[in-house]
Design a protein around this motif. Structure first.
Motif, PDB file in Angstrom:
ATOM      1  N   PRO A 154       0.835  -1.168  -0.042  1.00 32.30           N
ATOM      2  CA  PRO A 154       0.105   0.186  -0.057  1.00 32.30           C
ATOM      3  C   PRO A 154       0.684   1.174  -0.010  1.00 32.30           C
ATOM      4  O   PRO A 154       0.416   2.439  -0.621  1.00 32.30           O
ATOM      5  N   SER A 155       2.018   1.146   0.575  1.00 31.91           N
ATOM      6  CA  SER A 155       2.749   2.354   0.580  1.00 31.91           C
ATOM      7  C   SER A 155       3.825   2.527  -0.659  1.00 31.91           C
ATOM      8  O   SER A 155       4.164   3.640  -0.768  1.00 31.91           O
ATOM      9  N   HIS A 156       3.512   1.764  -1.710  1.00 31.65           N
ATOM     10  CA  HIS A 156       4.363   1.974  -2.671  1.00 31.65           C
ATOM     11  C   HIS A 156       3.457   2.615  -3.777  1.00 31.65           C
ATOM     12  O   HIS A 156       2.508   1.976  -4.271  1.00 31.65           O
ATOM     13  N   PRO A 157       3.851   3.812  -4.452  1.00 32.12           N
ATOM     14  CA  PRO A 157       2.777   4.572  -5.254  1.00 32.12           C
ATOM     15  C   PRO A 157       2.714   3.718  -6.404  1.00 32.12           C
ATOM     16  O   PRO A 157       1.576   4.074  -7.357  1.00 32.12           O
ATOM     17  N   GLN A 158       3.555   2.831  -6.891  1.00 30.46           N
ATOM     18  CA  GLN A 158       3.199   2.344  -8.085  1.00 30.46           C
ATOM     19  C   GLN A 158       2.216   1.037  -7.878  1.00 30.46           C
ATOM     20  O   GLN A 158       2.005   0.249  -8.704  1.00 30.46           O
ATOM     21  N   SER A 159       1.820   0.641  -6.556  1.00 33.10           N
ATOM     22  CA  SER A 159       1.259  -0.581  -6.403  1.00 33.10           C
ATOM     23  C   SER A 159      -0.271  -0.106  -5.529  1.00 33.10           C
ATOM     24  O   SER A 159      -1.322  -0.230  -5.858  1.00 33.10           O
ATOM     25  N   LEU A 160      -0.036   1.003  -4.530  1.00 33.16           N
ATOM     26  CA  LEU A 160      -1.084   1.294  -3.573  1.00 33.16           C
ATOM     27  C   LEU A 160      -1.984   0.050  -3.054  1.00 33.16           C
ATOM     28  O   LEU A 160      -2.955   0.113  -2.975  1.00 33.16           O
ATOM     29  N   GLY A 161      -1.137  -0.942  -2.928  1.00 31.91           N
ATOM     30  CA  GLY A 161      -1.834  -2.354  -2.368  1.00 31.91           C
ATOM     31  C   GLY A 161      -2.475  -3.098  -3.224  1.00 31.91           C
ATOM     32  O   GLY A 161      -2.851  -4.336  -2.919  1.00 31.91           O
ATOM     33  N   ALA A 162      -2.186  -2.546  -4.585  1.00 29.60           N
ATOM     34  CA  ALA A 162      -2.800  -3.651  -5.689  1.00 29.60           C
ATOM     35  C   ALA A 162      -1.935  -4.482  -6.182  1.00 29.60           C
ATOM     36  O   ALA A 162      -0.575  -3.859  -6.197  1.00 29.60           O
ATOM     37  N   THR A 163      -2.177  -5.445  -6.923  1.00 20.34           N
ATOM     38  CA  THR A 163      -1.360  -6.082  -7.880  1.00 20.34           C
ATOM     39  C   THR A 163      -1.755  -6.537  -9.067  1.00 20.34           C
ATOM     40  O   THR A 163      -3.163  -6.654  -9.137  1.00 20.34           O
ATOM     41  N   ASP A 164      -1.116  -6.920 -10.266  1.00 16.76           N
ATOM     42  CA  ASP A 164      -1.869  -7.496 -11.263  1.00 16.76           C
ATOM     43  C   ASP A 164      -1.666  -9.036 -11.218  1.00 16.76           C
ATOM     44  O   ASP A 164      -1.001  -9.495 -10.472  1.00 16.76           O
ATOM     45  N   PRO A 165      -2.357  -9.753 -11.935  1.00 19.71           N
ATOM     46  CA  PRO A 165      -2.102 -11.225 -11.761  1.00 19.71           C
ATOM     47  C   PRO A 165      -0.666 -11.972 -11.954  1.00 19.71           C
ATOM     48  O   PRO A 165      -0.334 -12.667 -11.423  1.00 19.71           O
ATOM     49  N   CYS A 166      -0.032 -11.203 -12.910  1.00 21.12           N
ATOM     50  CA  CYS A 166       1.345 -11.828 -13.291  1.00 21.12           C
ATOM     51  C   CYS A 166       2.039 -11.817 -11.826  1.00 21.12           C
ATOM     52  O   CYS A 166       2.621 -12.763 -11.321  1.00 21.12           O
ATOM     53  N   ALA A 167       2.256 -10.536 -11.369  1.00 20.28           N
ATOM     54  CA  ALA A 167       3.083 -10.226  -9.870  1.00 20.28           C
ATOM     55  C   ALA A 167       2.893 -11.193  -9.077  1.00 20.28           C
ATOM     56  O   ALA A 167       3.565 -11.983  -8.179  1.00 20.28           O
ATOM     57  N   GLN A 168       1.400 -11.559  -8.798  1.00 21.64           N
ATOM     58  CA  GLN A 168       1.009 -12.603  -7.806  1.00 21.64           C
ATOM     59  C   GLN A 168       1.377 -13.705  -8.015  1.00 21.64           C
ATOM     60  O   GLN A 168       1.631 -14.782  -7.367  1.00 21.64           O
ATOM     61  N   ALA A 169       1.688 -14.330  -9.468  1.00 24.19           N
ATOM     62  CA  ALA A 169       1.740 -15.387  -9.676  1.00 24.19           C
ATOM     63  C   ALA A 169       3.140 -16.023  -9.413  1.00 24.19           C
ATOM     64  O   ALA A 169       3.591 -16.928  -9.584  1.00 24.19           O
ATOM     65  N   THR A 170       3.980 -14.871  -9.330  1.00 27.12           N
ATOM     66  CA  THR A 170       5.527 -15.079  -9.393  1.00 27.12           C
ATOM     67  C   THR A 170       5.801 -16.112  -8.155  1.00 27.12           C
ATOM     68  O   THR A 170       6.808 -16.641  -7.984  1.00 27.12           O
ATOM     69  N   VAL A 171       4.864 -16.115  -7.150  1.00 26.31           N
ATOM     70  CA  VAL A 171       5.354 -17.147  -6.011  1.00 26.31           C
ATOM     71  C   VAL A 171       5.097 -18.451  -6.721  1.00 26.31           C
ATOM     72  O   VAL A 171       5.932 -19.278  -6.039  1.00 26.31           O
ATOM     73  N   LEU A 172       4.477 -18.588  -7.373  1.00 32.04           N
ATOM     74  CA  LEU A 172       4.427 -19.958  -7.941  1.00 32.04           C
ATOM     75  C   LEU A 172       5.460 -20.548  -8.730  1.00 32.04           C
ATOM     76  O   LEU A 172       6.051 -21.336  -8.840  1.00 32.04           O
ATOM     77  N   GLN A 173       6.113 -19.347  -9.508  1.00 34.12           N
ATOM     78  CA  GLN A 173       7.653 -19.594 -10.183  1.00 34.12           C
ATOM     79  C   GLN A 173       8.579 -20.012  -9.292  1.00 34.12           C
ATOM     80  O   GLN A 173       9.417 -20.883  -9.329  1.00 34.12           O
ATOM     81  N   LEU A 174       8.522 -19.218  -7.923  1.00 40.76           N
ATOM     82  CA  LEU A 174       9.538 -19.642  -6.910  1.00 40.76           C
ATOM     83  C   LEU A 174       9.641 -21.031  -6.685  1.00 40.76           C
ATOM     84  O   LEU A 174      10.751 -21.568  -6.729  1.00 40.76           O
ATOM     85  N   TYR A 175       8.525 -21.839  -6.702  1.00 37.11           N
ATOM     86  CA  TYR A 175       8.367 -23.144  -6.161  1.00 37.11           C
ATOM     87  C   TYR A 175       8.467 -24.183  -7.540  1.00 37.11           C
ATOM     88  O   TYR A 175       8.136 -25.249  -7.663  1.00 37.11           O
ATOM     89  N   ASP A 176       8.436 -23.589  -8.785  1.00 39.56           N
ATOM     90  CA  ASP A 176       8.429 -24.138  -9.994  1.00 39.56           C
ATOM     91  C   ASP A 176       9.571 -25.323 -10.142  1.00 39.56           C
ATOM     92  O   ASP A 176      10.619 -24.929 -10.207  1.00 39.56           O
ATOM     93  N   PRO A 177       8.862 -26.641 -10.128  1.00 39.95           N
ATOM     94  CA  PRO A 177      10.253 -27.647 -10.146  1.00 39.95           C
ATOM     95  C   PRO A 177      10.784 -27.600 -11.351  1.00 39.95           C
ATOM     96  O   PRO A 177      12.174 -28.139 -11.709  1.00 39.95           O
ATOM     97  N   ASP A 178      10.283 -26.968 -12.469  1.00 41.00           N
ATOM     98  CA  ASP A 178      11.133 -26.922 -13.620  1.00 41.00           C
ATOM     99  C   ASP A 178      12.213 -25.825 -13.775  1.00 41.00           C
ATOM    100  O   ASP A 178      12.837 -25.757 -14.946  1.00 41.00           O
ATOM    101  N   ARG A 179      12.293 -24.997 -12.723  1.00 45.96           N
ATOM    102  CA  ARG A 179      13.269 -24.081 -12.875  1.00 45.96           C
ATOM    103  C   ARG A 179      14.735 -24.533 -12.737  1.00 45.96           C
ATOM    104  O   ARG A 179      14.898 -25.784 -12.292  1.00 45.96           O
ATOM    105  N   SER A 180      15.550 -24.274 -13.556  1.00 50.30           N
ATOM    106  CA  SER A 180      16.749 -24.898 -13.726  1.00 50.30           C
ATOM    107  C   SER A 180      17.600 -25.012 -12.267  1.00 50.30           C
ATOM    108  O   SER A 180      17.485 -23.927 -11.253  1.00 50.30           O
ATOM    109  N   GLN A 181      18.192 -26.107 -12.201  1.00 46.84           N
ATOM    110  CA  GLN A 181      18.612 -26.133 -10.541  1.00 46.84           C
ATOM    111  C   GLN A 181      20.137 -26.404 -10.545  1.00 46.84           C
ATOM    112  O   GLN A 181      20.613 -26.707  -9.195  1.00 46.84           O
ATOM    113  N   GLY A 182      20.804 -25.880 -11.496  1.00 46.52           N
ATOM    114  CA  GLY A 182      22.238 -25.971 -11.562  1.00 46.52           C
ATOM    115  C   GLY A 182      22.944 -25.706 -12.836  1.00 46.52           C
ATOM    116  O   GLY A 182      22.157 -25.384 -13.717  1.00 46.52           O
ATOM    117  N   VAL A 183      24.366 -25.115 -12.501  1.00 45.74           N
ATOM    118  CA  VAL A 183      24.925 -24.556 -13.691  1.00 45.74           C
ATOM    119  C   VAL A 183      25.189 -25.714 -14.690  1.00 45.74           C
ATOM    120  O   VAL A 183      25.436 -26.895 -14.371  1.00 45.74           O
TER     121      VAL A 183
END
Lengths: 224, 467, 999
Positions: free
Chosen positions: C113-142
């Motif tokens: 809420p205190s960020h002028p470019q969010s004001l407490g809101a988000t778009d669908p994509c930003a919210q879904a990035t938490v799913l990306q964090l746990y995405d098992p298909d993310r590359s897991q090593g060099v």
């Protein structure tokens, strides 16, 4: 005696007829018996009460809470603010046991955990299904004593499940709480008794009215 | 079977003088010959080839049913074509269809009995059997269509650790009781009637095994006066008990829809409409079975043209009632001035499922009209054909009611269509397999005609002992 | 600053592979179920698995372990949630976020809420990035790909040592052959490091590429003002907004702020309600919310703008216009294209000098932007509704030039090392440049990426990038506001952040991201009490006073010629169509392709999931022989051809075909591979946004997975749908409203209520919800918020096709009004918590019942799954678990689950609960503190993220509550009230504000 005649068709002796009433009785009784069997056999009273798994550390509540009289909240310190009455970190044990029995082999696991930082894997005794959301703070602060659900922990060397913890059992208390209420400040007092000559239920009633308690029977209270 | 235009009943069956009506047992059969005819079916070592063939097919379909149910339970209801909004499809359609079929039997045995309709005796036995088996098939579907079968017993008001009752306001619960009761009573009623005849078979039994088997079933029936006296009493009582059930069970089934709030379901006409439809379908099924059976098992003399004709008339009458109900639905939809209701019916007749609707109308309203002609009523081929059509039509009636309503209800955003998967189709066929398997077993091992009762309506014997 | 220890220790527990391995080894077949068996929280989860592996339990359910900390962090309460502020930088513009963490697991993302470019809101994509964090298909090593291209795993150490030596070897040439190909970033830390980088490698070139580049605006500013200024909007001050191919409410770096400001001016219709004009080819959400929408092919949009300018110029509404510009504008008046509404728009703008805003979208040429600047200056909007700031990187060449030059250099062979920072150029760079091919031939290519994707495939080294929830950084919003990016969990897989990698290149040694960021800010913050300031910034997620300073630029005359050139715009030649590319509403530029939540999120306008399609005007479709949605068409542009399923979209400009970018990934992962078609294939460097295309019908039809309009092909259904849309989404003009404020309520006749029994009284709380359809833009943020909060499963395209999507809150989309120019109407639809709920009466086991606060409670553990409730629900908002939807979820994937919500098993019904868990949490807290619940204290997930504050929740018994006010509003009506469901969710009628006589 079977019927006379050229060909005797009756293979069953006449006394079989005497059994008919019993057959009828069985036909009626058996289903009832089965229901009863499932009911009692499957009830938590049978399956869960008395569950006392072996713990990685032979910790005795009887000693600590009973004899030494340490208050529940010394270890389970989140009980009044959170849903979980958190099992204490190893640190809490070490607070005392660095000095007391610092070398006892019984405490090896504790010392190791404290050293390595890896947790002690306690076995959960009072285990509600995952779709049940019980909140300790909501009960303890409203005059429901630990003993109501956990029994006389302070007398247990090995903790076991003392109560059914079944839905019906929860509802019993939510429907008539009076007999289970006490002053919130005495929540952790295992051997609490109402003042002399005062009836427990009557006393509970005064508590309920003082704290304006109206235990909910809504599904939404526990299931989300 | 060979085409045999049945010899026309020479007299007027509506006459008030029984003597002037067509006889209910032909070809001068006497007690002994009836007993002989009926019992032989059960006693011959080798069944007719037709039976063996039919049984093999039926049994294999029953096997398929078993596999389908197994697949369903292990994988989930998703293996069916159901979706949101169409959460019921073949499952409940089949349920209502089979319950409907299960109406004729008890109607014939109970109501016609109370009305002293003597012609019932020829057909009531296997009509009742058919009822039992149809209801078994019916009960299968609500049994397997739920998401968590392992918790289904929660629908029964049993004591439990949750101290929870089922929801007595739910029509599904009423169903549970209605169909359950109906099944129990029909079963007892049927078995009661069987006892004397089973005893007869026991008495004629030649092998020890048969004696023991039929002996057990006969429960020591000796045909004494006391037996007969009590038997008649009990039979009358059960008939009285069963009669209201015939009307109640399908009324309650119709509540599943009538008490809901969906346009096309929420209609006060449903109970009578469903009962009429059930009798309609039930009799069609009786005819469908009677025509070949009397041929294969040579009991034409006991299941006479008069029996068939009477049933044709009932089919014609109930068919018109059903047609009337269809018309009324449209009228009410228009008359109520409820636009959503109105749309549902327009959509039924001209929407994506119009084909199903018009199939139903053709089968249920058009085809039975041929029974206005006496020649049609006495031609087994025609009778059989119409019976088949009616059964198809009645299945589609339930399909139309359930699917067209669900697929397009209040919010267009959630409209969707429903296509059954192969699992559903095979399950439906499997349920027919189960039905016929049971029925064929019954034909083979139990007397398909109530000998005792038939004899009771035969002209007096010439001093021959009754055995 | 959150204790670093916290997530470290917790992560050790959660991430500890040994536990998972143990179970998998003991019970290979059932590992998943067992790990999933206990889902309340991950600690228990690990417990269960160990318990099962270890002991045999003779109980109804497996016994579990409790694994407390050895050393519990100060003030930390197990099983409770904490929120941390962070920022998400996409395309060089950041959104401030609050991330909820449960026992060290980030599980929910919401706006700060205190960020002028969010004001407490988000778009669908930003919210879904938490799913990306746990995405098992993310590359897991060099991974190193030798010449053969065979991937070989390497350790991070191996890479760093190699990198040190390699970049040391480049010192000799001053990095002449070194190129860095980076995605746009607003990180100050990165800027600082880049200075060091430039000092070490003066010869190196830093190339920035963004497939959704907004550089046209930059160039436009250069034309108009002589330098690349950044344009900002202050819509709260605008009465008249004219958006020219600009989706400023959704596809815009400041979309959230714009939407909020725009909606605030529509909320209270009594004072001046703003008016939004949209001129565009395809249906954008801005177009959907517009009061007037002029659908013209993208190529004609500047012509419309020009004509408007011409009219204004003639009317003398543009004072101080240089003659040559005036002449330029005149050329538009003679253009063949005209539309009566253009004059009206001009009139409207002229009527609101200083209170209007002319906005041009990034897909329009620079000159169009220049023209917009011209208008805004003429109308005295500059500095009021529109303001400018210096571009943070004025020297940067445009993305298009930069990438083209890089391709040239690669061709010339002057490049020996390329470092690709994030992005996915091999997939999204203009295809005519064949960057993929060129990268594969360069001597050394190093790729830092979240996934081992199309780009990594052609690079010699792939280095796993740390997710932004795993790493330190900083980012600036579109308006310049800076915030810190702080990690909530230790990298699940040994990853590296962009700044860490560049620091390694620049400094030749690895520095922890934390130190890099901290160092950067040490330089910017007051030295004496830096620590306090720093902690505050990290805590708030926002650094005060970092907003860009507004500048007041002078118009430079240079723009006249290019503007004049705009007037030559012509429609595509006969037989060809105009093909326009647009950002995918869900997958963005393709970066989110592997996130099931987003792939299954319906496109707001087409309601398509798991697919993109060629959007056709129905008449064009007829001409092409396209009969129904899904019929294949071949689109040929710039010599490359693509076969795409067609979609008939009412409101699409005739002669123009829309196609979403970001689909058809080859190496996205198990979820995103080969989903949809790759529109980049048709994209060339000289036609980034618009191409001339030949289109032809191809045999075959694809089954599109849509969440609406399944099988509504018959005219009967279509007609009925149109009729009902008017009753469901009740729309009226401002005039109508002022005439009769209760117009919405009177739209449908409600029979008088004659209850058979005395209705329930709700003495305590009485929860209710209100949705303002005037504010709702249909962005679907609520849908994803709900999915994340309530553990709603993803079911996949096949199931969606069957009509089995699980979203608890869907956004119904209707086309209303004139079929030629249909109005777009959105209606979020979730459980209405009817007071006389039809679902409750029919459930045989009482699994869905009412509670004493009026919630329609769905008790999953009691449900047997007869589905009768769903049949009897007039809103069809109940969702059934046809299968076990979590069967294949791995332990890591289960980490995203919200422990406060039961994960539903197979065969049970589920639905919106008004976020019961949030209600209970607040109720218990309030009771413990012996105080009343404040209005707005309980916020359901959907309401929390809504950019336009369209959703309001609260206690109807509280006369002061906002929801009470909403329900008493004259615009308020209930959907299907006539069937007497007494819904607790009610809608505020949609008001439009068309210009007089233009309604």
């Amino acid at each position: 005696m079977t019927q006379q005649g050229p060909n005797t068709v009756f293979v069953f002796p006449a006394w079989v007829d005497e059994l008919k009433p019993f057959i009828a009785a069985a036909g009626v009784g058996l289903p009832i018996y089965l229901v009863a069997l499932v009911w009692y056999g499957g009830s938590p009273a049978t399956t869960d009460v008395g569950y006392a798994p072996q713990q990685p550390v032979a910790y005795s509540h009887a000693l600590h809470a009973g004899e030494l009289g340490i208050d529940c909240r010394y270890c389970h310190n989140t009980v009044e603010v959170a849903a979980h009455a958190a099992v204490p970190p190893t640190q809490t044990c070490m607070n005392c046991h660095t000095n007391i029995r610092g070398t006892s082999p019984k405490l090896a696991a504790v010392r190791e955990s404290s050293a390595t930082g890896m947790p002690i894997p306690w076995v959960r005794v009072h285990d509600l299904p995952d779709y049940v959301y019980f909140n300790h703070s909501a009960h303890v602060r409203r005059g429901v004593g630990c003993v109501e659900c956990h029994g006389r922990i302070d007398a247990m060397d090995v903790v076991y499940q003392a109560k059914k913890l079944s839905m019906g059992w929860c509802l019993d208390c939510h429907r008539n709480p009076d007999a289970h209420l006490r002053p919130p400040e005495a929540a952790t007092q295992m051997d609490w008794e109402p003042p002399k000559g005062v009836d427990r239920t009557a006393f509970g009633k005064t508590i309920r009215e003082r704290l304006k308690l109206a235990p909910s029977e809504d599904c939404s209270t526990c299931h989300r | 079977m060979a085409v045999a235009t049945l010899e026309r009943p020479s007299r007027d069956n509506t006459s008030s003088d029984p003597a002037r009506r067509a006889p209910l047992v032909l070809a001068g059969n006497d007690y002994a010959s009836v007993t002989e005819k009926v019992c032989r079916i059960v006693e011959v070592r080798k069944p007719p080839r037709a039976w063996t063939l039919a049984f093999t097919i039926a049994a294999s379909f029953t096997g398929i049913l078993g596999l389908m149910v197994l697949y369903l339970i292990t994988t989930g209801v998703g293996v069916w074509g159901l979706n949101k909004p169409v959460s019921w499809g073949f499952d409940i359609t089949n349920f209502v269809f089979w319950v409907g079929i299960g109406h004729a039997g008890t109607l014939i045995s109970a109501i016609l009995y109370l009305f002293r309709q003597q012609w019932r005796t020829g057909i009531n036995r296997f009509a009742e059997a058919m009822t039992i088996f149809a209801v078994i098939c019916a009960l299968l579907f609500p049994g397997i269509h739920v998401g968590r079968i392992w918790f289904e017993y929660w629908i029964a008001p049993l004591p439990n650790q949750m101290s929870m009752w089922p929801n007595f306001r739910s029509p599904l619960l009423w169903d549970f009781f209605a169909v359950g009761t109906y099944f129990t009573v029909s079963l007892v009623f049927w078995y009661m009637g069987l006892i004397p005849d089973i005893a007869t078979i026991r008495d004629r039994a030649t092998t020890k095994a048969r004696r023991i088997a039929y002996g057990l079933l006969a429960m020591g029936w000796r045909g004494s006066n006391r037996h007969w006296h009590r038997y008649e009493r009990a039979y009358l009582l059960l008939a009285a008990l069963a009669t209201p059930l015939v009307l109640s069970v399908h009324s309650v089934v119709s509540f599943d829809f009538a008490t809901s709030m969906l346009p096309g379901w929420h209609a006060t006409i449903f109970p009578p409409y469903f009962v009429a439809g059930a009798i309609f379908g039930g009799f069609a099924m009786v005819l469908m079975l009677a025509v070949p059976c009397r041929q294969w098992f040579g009991v034409k003399d006991v299941i006479t043209p008069r029996h068939l004709e009477n049933m044709c008339k009932i089919v014609l009458a109930t068919g018109m009632m059903v047609g009337y109900a269809y018309a009324i639905e449209f009228f009410i939809a228009w008359y109520s001035g409820n636009p959503v209701e109105g749309f549902v019916f327009i959509n039924r007749a001209f929407g994506p499922y119009a084909w199903a609707y018009w199939t139903m109308v053709f089968c249920n309203v058009a085809t039975p009209q041929v029974f206005w002609s006496r020649r049609a009523r006495s031609n087994p081929w025609v009778i059989f054909a119409v019976a088949v059509f009616v059964n198809i039509g009645m299945w589609f009636e339930r399909f139309v009611i359930i699917v067209t309503t669900l697929s397009r209800d209040f919010l267009p955003s959630s409209w969707n269509s429903y296509t059954p998967t192969w699992v559903e189709v095979l399950t439906l066929m499997g349920s027919f397999g189960l039905f016929f398997t049971l029925f064929l077993l019954f034909l083979r091992f139990l007397p398909m005609i109530a000998m005792a009762e038939v004899k009771a309506i035969m002209p007096a014997p010439h001093g021959e002992a009754h055995r | 600053m959150p204790p670093v220890e916290l997530w470290r220790s917790l992560d050790d527990l959660a991430g500890d592979p040994t536990l998972r391995e143990l179970v998998s080894r003991e019970f290979p077949a059932h590992a998943d179920e067992m790990l999933a068996s206990s889902r309340r929280d991950f600690l228990k989860l690990m417990g269960a698995s160990v318990a099962l592996a270890g002991m045999t339990a003779c109980r109804r359910w497996p016994s579990e372990l409790i694994v407390p900390f050895a050393h519990r962090p100060e003030g930390y309460v197990p099983g409770s949630t904490l929120q941390y502020a962070t920022s998400l930088d996409v395309g060089g513009a950041a959104t401030g976020l609050l991330v909820t963490s449960y026992d060290g697991r980030p599980i929910k993302i919401e706006g700060n809420p205190s960020h002028p470019q969010s004001l407490g809101a988000t778009d669908p994509c930003a919210q879904a990035t938490v799913l990306q964090l746990y995405d098992p298909d993310r590359s897991q090593g060099v991974v190193q790909r030798e010449g053969s291209g065979e991937p070989a795993p390497r350790t991070v150490e191996a890479f760093t040592t190699w990198a040190r030596t390699h970049f040391a070897s480049l010192d000799a040439s001053k990095g002449a052959g070194l190129r860095v190909l980076a995605e746009p970033s607003s990180s100050l830390a990165l800027l600082a490091i880049r200075e060091r980088f430039a000092r070490r490698f003066p010869g190196a070139v830093w190339v920035e590429w963004d497939p959704l580049s907004r550089d046209a605006a930059r160039e436009g500013a250069t034309l108009a003002f002589g330098r690349p200024l950044r344009t900002h909007l202050a819509l709260e001050r605008a009465d008249v907004i004219a958006a020219f191919d600009a989706d400023l409410l959704f596809d815009d770096p400041a979309a959230l702020a714009n939407a909020r400001a725009w909606a605030r001016r529509r909320r209270a219709p009594d004072d001046v309600m703003n008016r939004l004009w949209a001129v565009e080819a395809g249906y954008s959400l801005t177009g959907g919310s517009a009061d007037h929408r002029i659908a013209v092919p993208s190529v004609l949009v500047p012509v419309v703008l020009g004509r408007v300018a011409a009219v204004l110029a003639r009317a003398g509404a543009l004072p101080g216009l240089p003659p040559e510009t005036r002449a330029a504008l005149e050329r538009f008046s003679s253009h063949s294209f005209d539309d009566p509404r253009i004059a009206a728009l001009a009139r409207d703008l002229a009527g609101a000098p200083g209170r209007s805003a002319v906005v041009v979208g990034p897909r329009q040429p620079a000159a169009a932007h220049a023209l917009a600047h011209l208008l805004n200056h003429g109308l005295a909007n500059a500095g009021v509704t529109v303001w400018y700031s210096e571009d943070p990187e004025p020297a940067r060449p445009s993305h298009r030039e930069a990438i083209a030059r890089l391709a040239g250099d690669l061709n010339a062979g002057v490049v020996d090392t390329v470092v690709v920072l994030g992005g996915n150029p091999a997939y999204d760079a203009p295809r005519d440049l064949d960057l993929a091919g060129k990268l594969s031939h360069v001597k050394t290519a190093i790729r830092l990426g979240l996934y081992d994707d199309e780009t990594s495939e052609v690079c010699d080294w792939h280095v796993p990038q740390a997710h932004y929830l795993e790493s330190w950084g900083d980012a600036r919003g579109w308006d310049g506001t800076a915030g810190i990016v702080q990690p909530l969990i230790r990298p699940l897989y040994d990853g590296m952040s962009a700044i860490e990698l560049i620091a390694l290149v620049a400094d030749g040694k690895t520095t922890p991201g934390y130190d890099l960021v901290r160092a950067t800010w040490q330089a910017r913050l007051p030295s004496p009490d830096f620590e306090r300031a720093w902690r505050r910034i990290v805590h708030d997620g926002v650094a005060e006073g970092t907003r860009f300073v507004a500048v007041a630029p002078e118009l430079s005359p240079g723009a006249a010629a290019p503007i004049a050139a705009l007037a030559d715009a012509e429609l595509p030649r006969a037989g060809t169509y105009e093909l326009t590319f647009s950002r995918s509403a869900s997958l963005h530029d393709g970066r989110y392709a592997n996130l099931g939540w987003l792939a299954e999120l319906p496109d707001p306008v087409t309601k398509l999931t798991w697919d993109n399609a060629a959007l056709l005007h129905p008449e064009d479709a007829k001409a092409l022989g396209v009969k129904r949605n899904g019929d294949r068409v071949a689109i040929e542009a710039d010599g490359r051809e693509l076969t795409v399923p067609a979609f008939l979209l009412p409101g699409q400009a005739k002669g123009s075909i829309g196609l979403d970018l970001g689909w058809g990934r080859r190496r996205a992962g198990r979820v995103g591979d080969a989903v949809g078609v790759d529109a980049y294939a048709l994209r060339s460097s000289d036609s980034l946004w618009r191409a001339e295309a030949r289109v032809a019908r191809r045999p075959g039809t694809d089954a599109l997975a849509s969440t609406q309009d399944h099988h509504i092909v018959d005219t009967l259904g279509k007609r009925e749908q149109a009729i009902r849309a008017e009753e469901l989404v009740r729309t009226g003009t401002l005039e109508e409203f002022l005439e009769n404020r209760a117009f919405a309520r009177e739209r449908v006749e409600i029979p008088p209520d004659a209850p058979l029994w005395t209705p329930h009284a709700y003495p305590g709380h009485k929860w209710g919800l209100a949705i303002d359809l005037t504010a709702c833009t249909g962005c679907h943020a609520c849908t994803i918020a709900c999915q994340a909060e309530n553990n709603i499963p993803v079911v996949g395209p096949a199931e969606v096709r069957r009509g089995r999507e699980m979203h608890w809150i869907r956004v119904d989309r209707y086309f209303a009004g004139d079929p030629a120019a249909p109005r777009l109407a959105f209606q979020p639809m979730a459980c209405h918590h009817c007071e006389t709920a039809p679902c409750e009466q029919v459930c045989p086991v009482a699994a869905t019942v009412h509670d004493h606060e009026g919630l329609n409670v769905m008790v999953y553990n009691r449900c047997v799954g007869t589905r009768y409730c769903s049949n009897n629900c007039p809103y069809k908002v109940r969702r059934f678990n046809w299968f076990n939807n979590h069967k294949h979820a791995t332990a890591v994937e289960m980490m995203v689950m919200n422990p406060e919500v039961t994960v539903r098993s197979r065969g049970v019904m589920e639905k919106c609960t008004y976020c019961l868990q949030r209600i209970e949490a607040v109720k218990i807290a309030a009771k413990n503190e012996a105080r009343a619940i404040r209005d707005g204290e309980i916020v359901p997930a959907c309401a929390q993220v809504c950019p336009t504050e369209a959703i309001v929740f609260g206690d109807l018994n509280d006369p002061e509550s906002r929801v009470r006010a909403a329900h008493d509003d004259p615009r308020c009506y209930g959907v299907l009230e006539e069937v007497n469901t007494k819904p607790r969710t009610r809608y505020l009628a949609r008001l439009t504000n068309p210009a007089r006589g233009e309604a």
